[in-house]
Design a protein around this motif. Structure first.
Motif, short mmCIF file in Angstrom:
data_model
loop_
_atom_site.label_atom_id
_atom_site.label_comp_id
_atom_site.label_asym_id
_atom_site.label_seq_id
_atom_site.Cartn_x
_atom_site.Cartn_y
_atom_site.Cartn_z
N ASP A 125 -23.80 -30.47 -7.66
CA ASP A 125 -23.51 -29.60 -6.53
C ASP A 125 -22.02 -29.66 -6.24
OD1 ASP A 125 -23.39 -28.16 -4.24
OD2 ASP A 125 -24.88 -29.31 -3.12
N LYS A 126 -21.30 -28.65 -6.69
CA LYS A 126 -19.84 -28.61 -6.53
C LYS A 126 -19.45 -27.32 -5.82
CE LYS A 126 -15.61 -30.14 -7.46
NZ LYS A 126 -15.07 -31.36 -6.86
N ASP A 127 -18.68 -27.46 -4.73
CA ASP A 127 -18.24 -26.31 -3.94
C ASP A 127 -19.43 -25.46 -3.49
OD1 ASP A 127 -15.57 -27.08 -4.37
OD2 ASP A 127 -15.50 -25.98 -6.27
N TYR A 150 -21.22 -32.37 -20.25
CA TYR A 150 -21.25 -31.17 -21.09
C TYR A 150 -21.90 -30.03 -20.30
CZ TYR A 150 -20.62 -34.80 -24.63
OH TYR A 150 -20.17 -35.88 -25.34
N ASP A 151 -21.50 -28.80 -20.62
CA ASP A 151 -22.10 -27.65 -19.95
C ASP A 151 -23.44 -27.30 -20.60
OD1 ASP A 151 -21.55 -26.25 -22.31
OD2 ASP A 151 -19.85 -25.16 -21.48
N SER A 152 -24.04 -26.18 -20.19
CA SER A 152 -25.38 -25.81 -20.67
C SER A 152 -25.41 -25.55 -22.17
CB SER A 152 -25.88 -24.57 -19.91
OG SER A 152 -24.98 -23.48 -20.10
N LYS A 153 -24.23 -25.25 -22.76
CA LYS A 153 -24.15 -25.03 -24.20
C LYS A 153 -23.64 -26.28 -24.92
CE LYS A 153 -23.47 -20.03 -23.84
NZ LYS A 153 -22.60 -18.89 -24.18
N GLN A 154 -23.64 -27.39 -24.17
CA GLN A 154 -23.23 -28.71 -24.67
C GLN A 154 -21.79 -28.74 -25.15
OE1 GLN A 154 -26.11 -30.75 -27.11
NE2 GLN A 154 -27.84 -30.03 -25.91
N ARG A 155 -20.94 -27.99 -24.44
CA ARG A 155 -19.50 -28.05 -24.66
C ARG A 155 -18.91 -29.04 -23.66
NH1 ARG A 155 -18.75 -21.59 -24.28
NH2 ARG A 155 -19.69 -22.20 -22.27
N SER A 156 -17.94 -29.82 -24.12
CA SER A 156 -17.36 -30.86 -23.27
C SER A 156 -16.71 -30.28 -22.02
CB SER A 156 -16.31 -31.65 -24.08
OG SER A 156 -15.78 -32.68 -23.29
N VAL A 157 -16.93 -30.96 -20.88
CA VAL A 157 -16.38 -30.54 -19.60
C VAL A 157 -15.46 -31.64 -19.09
CG1 VAL A 157 -16.93 -30.00 -17.18
CG2 VAL A 157 -18.40 -29.14 -19.03
N LYS A 158 -14.28 -31.26 -18.55
CA LYS A 158 -13.37 -32.26 -18.00
C LYS A 158 -13.99 -32.89 -16.77
CE LYS A 158 -9.01 -30.24 -19.62
NZ LYS A 158 -7.69 -29.69 -19.22
N ASN A 215 -13.04 -31.94 -13.20
CA ASN A 215 -13.48 -30.63 -12.69
C ASN A 215 -14.77 -30.72 -11.89
OD1 ASN A 215 -11.28 -29.47 -13.92
ND2 ASN A 215 -12.41 -28.64 -15.66
N VAL A 216 -15.52 -31.80 -12.07
CA VAL A 216 -16.80 -31.91 -11.37
C VAL A 216 -16.91 -33.20 -10.56
CG1 VAL A 216 -18.11 -30.43 -12.92
CG2 VAL A 216 -17.86 -32.84 -13.47
#
Length: 259
Positions: A188-190, A210-218, A221-222
């Motif tokens: 839950d962000k913003d 990772y996002d829903s497509k399993q790409r790395s997320v910084k 950012n969350v």
């Protein structure tokens, strides 16, 4: 004569390690043959990948009992050059399960109870070091014990993960991450709920996201925004003060102040 108690124990062993009952018939047949040692093989699919297992059994030199000592695990995805292979040993019924082997060969870490050289049990996170081949065509295992200082619960508390607000969901989340799973969570962000995948990273005392497509997320950012938390607290205090009402000044006080 076959040792049925030993057979039942080995069947329970196979079930515990995640091989189910698929090998029971072959196991019984091999034990009836009274071979000194034998191997059983099976394949377990994982989405676009699959795991091939070769289980090693050996008869005791002093009795009719057989022991499940180790298994070879190979992770394949259709490209032989990307296959990953590792031998996992079993010590007194303690060892890596089939699913944990998959997670380790995928590059994740697993928290396990291990037995030291002195026979004492201890807990540690383990990870396959793919940069360090061993002499058995596999790779060396890295260990991160409690002294290393990784606190998974503390690491995930830095993120606004919805599941952490419910004690049971939190326990299930921690348990899944300790087994090396890539676990889906809601962050839950913003004031916006988004699904992500997270994994434990004891080596760096954090988690990967990772996002829903399993790409790395910084991670930043969350992460929880501490400034937002402070502002919300200040706003809440001001509102509480307003709701209680400010003390009114008396007329005499006003006159004195006007002189």
């Amino acid at each position: 004569m076959m040792n049925t108690q030993n057979l039942d124990y080995l069947k329970s062993n196979l079930k515990y390690f995640g091989f189910g009952e698929r090998l029971n018939e072959s196991l019984e047949s091999e034990i009836k043959a009274q071979k000194n040692e034998f191997k059983l093989t099976c394949e377990i699919p994982h989405f676009n990948n699959k795991m091939n297992f070769t289980l090693h059994f050996k008869k005791s030199g002093s009795s009719d009992m057989y022991f499940f000592n180790k298994y070879d695990a190979v992770l394949t995805n259709g490209k032989p050059e990307l296959d990953k292979e590792q031998v996992f040993y079993i010590n007194k019924g303690i060892g890596i399960t089939a699913k944990e082997a998959f997670n380790l060969l995928e590059g994740r870490s697993v928290k396990k109870e291990l037995i030291g050289k002195d026979g004492e049990k201890y807990e540690a996170w383990i990870k396959v070091d793919f940069n360090s081949p061993d002499e058995k065509s596999g790779f060396k295992l890295q260990q991160f014990s409690e002294k290393y200082g990784y606190n998974l619960e503390k690491a995930i508390s830095n993120y606004p993960i919805k599941e952490l607000s419910d004690p049971e969901q939190k326990r299930n989340l921690l348990s899944s991450l300790e087994k090396g799973n890539l676990q889906q969570v809601v962050i839950d962000k913003d004031n916006k709920e988004t699904k992500f995948y997270i994994e434990a990273v004891p080596q760096y005392k954090n988690i990967n996201i990772y996002d829903s497509k399993q790409r790395s997320v910084k991670r930043q950012n969350v992460e929880k925004d501490n400034n937002d938390v402070v502002l919300k607290e200040e706003k809440a205090l001001k509102q509480a003060s307003k709701d209680l009402g400010e003390p009114k000044q008396s007329n005499s006080r006003k006159k004195k102040m006007s002189l």
